[in-house]
Scaffold this active site. Structure first.
Site, PDB file in Angstrom:
ATOM      1  N   SER A 182      36.664  25.745  35.310  1.00  0.00           N
ATOM      2  CA  SER A 182      35.863  24.837  34.278  1.00  0.00           C
ATOM      3  C   SER A 182      35.923  23.445  34.541  1.00  0.00           C
ATOM      4  O   SER A 182      35.325  22.405  34.202  1.00  0.00           O
ATOM      5  CB  SER A 182      35.790  25.330  33.004  1.00  0.00           C
ATOM      6  OG  SER A 182      36.817  25.007  32.262  1.00  0.00           O
TER       7      SER A 182
ATOM      8  N   LYS B 183      39.147  20.899  28.130  1.00  0.00           N
ATOM      9  CA  LYS B 183      37.839  20.431  28.542  1.00  0.00           C
ATOM     10  C   LYS B 183      38.074  18.642  28.106  1.00  0.00           C
ATOM     11  O   LYS B 183      39.082  18.335  27.692  1.00  0.00           O
ATOM     12  CB  LYS B 183      36.937  20.867  27.284  1.00  0.00           C
ATOM     13  CG  LYS B 183      36.663  22.411  27.514  1.00  0.00           C
ATOM     14  CD  LYS B 183      36.048  22.938  28.511  1.00  0.00           C
ATOM     15  CE  LYS B 183      36.037  24.436  28.509  1.00  0.00           C
ATOM     16  NZ  LYS B 183      35.811  25.146  29.854  1.00  0.00           N
TER      17      LYS B 183
END
Length: 182
Positions: free
Chosen positions: A42, A80
């Site tokens: 990700s 993230k």
């Protein structure tokens, strides 16, 4: 000093040094920094799966920092990028990030598209469409992965509480060939 007390004394000094080292490393890991292994794709190209990073637990979180936080629906940590801070409005239009009405370049985003029919890496959205808030509320952050086509992030699970943040990624230490200070 007798011959029998000398080895005991030396043993005790070693024991004290080892215990002191254990206590110092525990305090550092618990309150200052911690190593972590990245899982998944990700955050590519910034991080590859199995990269080892050092997370600072005392850093102040700013926009575009890479943070590690408790996953909303799993017993693990996610990494993230912080996009929206409290008070920010966030939207994506035609693959352009807009925060508080200002357009931002995102050189860290993986722009490789596997499907020739796909026109952009990030679908259009507004913060309000995703979260029902016009701006990020106090105590929360809006986060996105760098590999938008393969990231479960605030577009899917909403805002993350600041309290769930473990810290900010500061150093990639493994693989050694990719050693990086962020």
């Amino acid at each position: 000093m007798t011959e029998t007390t000398k080895p005991k004394s030396e043993f005790m000094s070693w024991l004290v040094a080892i215990l002191f080292g254990i206590v110092v490393s525990f305090v550092c890991r618990e309150f200052l920094f911690s190593p972590l292994v990245v899982k998944g794709a990700s955050m590519m190209p910034t991080y590859e799966s199995k990269d080892v990073i050092i997370v600072s637990k005392i850093s102040e979180i700013d926009r575009f920092d890479q943070i590690v936080f408790e996953a909303p629906y799993e017993e693990e940590y996610y990494i993230k990028r912080v996009i929206g801070l409290p008070g920010d409005s966030v939207e994506m239009q035609e693959d352009t990030l807009i925060i508080n009405g200002e357009k931002f370049e995102e050189p860290y985003v993986n722009r490789e598209i596997d499907n020739p029919l796909q026109k952009r890496v990030t679908q259009n959205f507004t913060l309000e469409e995703i979260t029902s808030y016009q701006t990020v509320p106090e105590g929360y952050l809006f986060v996105l992965g760098d590999n938008r086509l393969r990231s479960s992030d605030s577009r899917h699970f909403g805002l993350i509480p600041v309290d769930s943040v473990l810290g900010e990624s500061k150093i990639r230490i493994y693989p050694l060939a990719n050693f990086t200070l962020f």
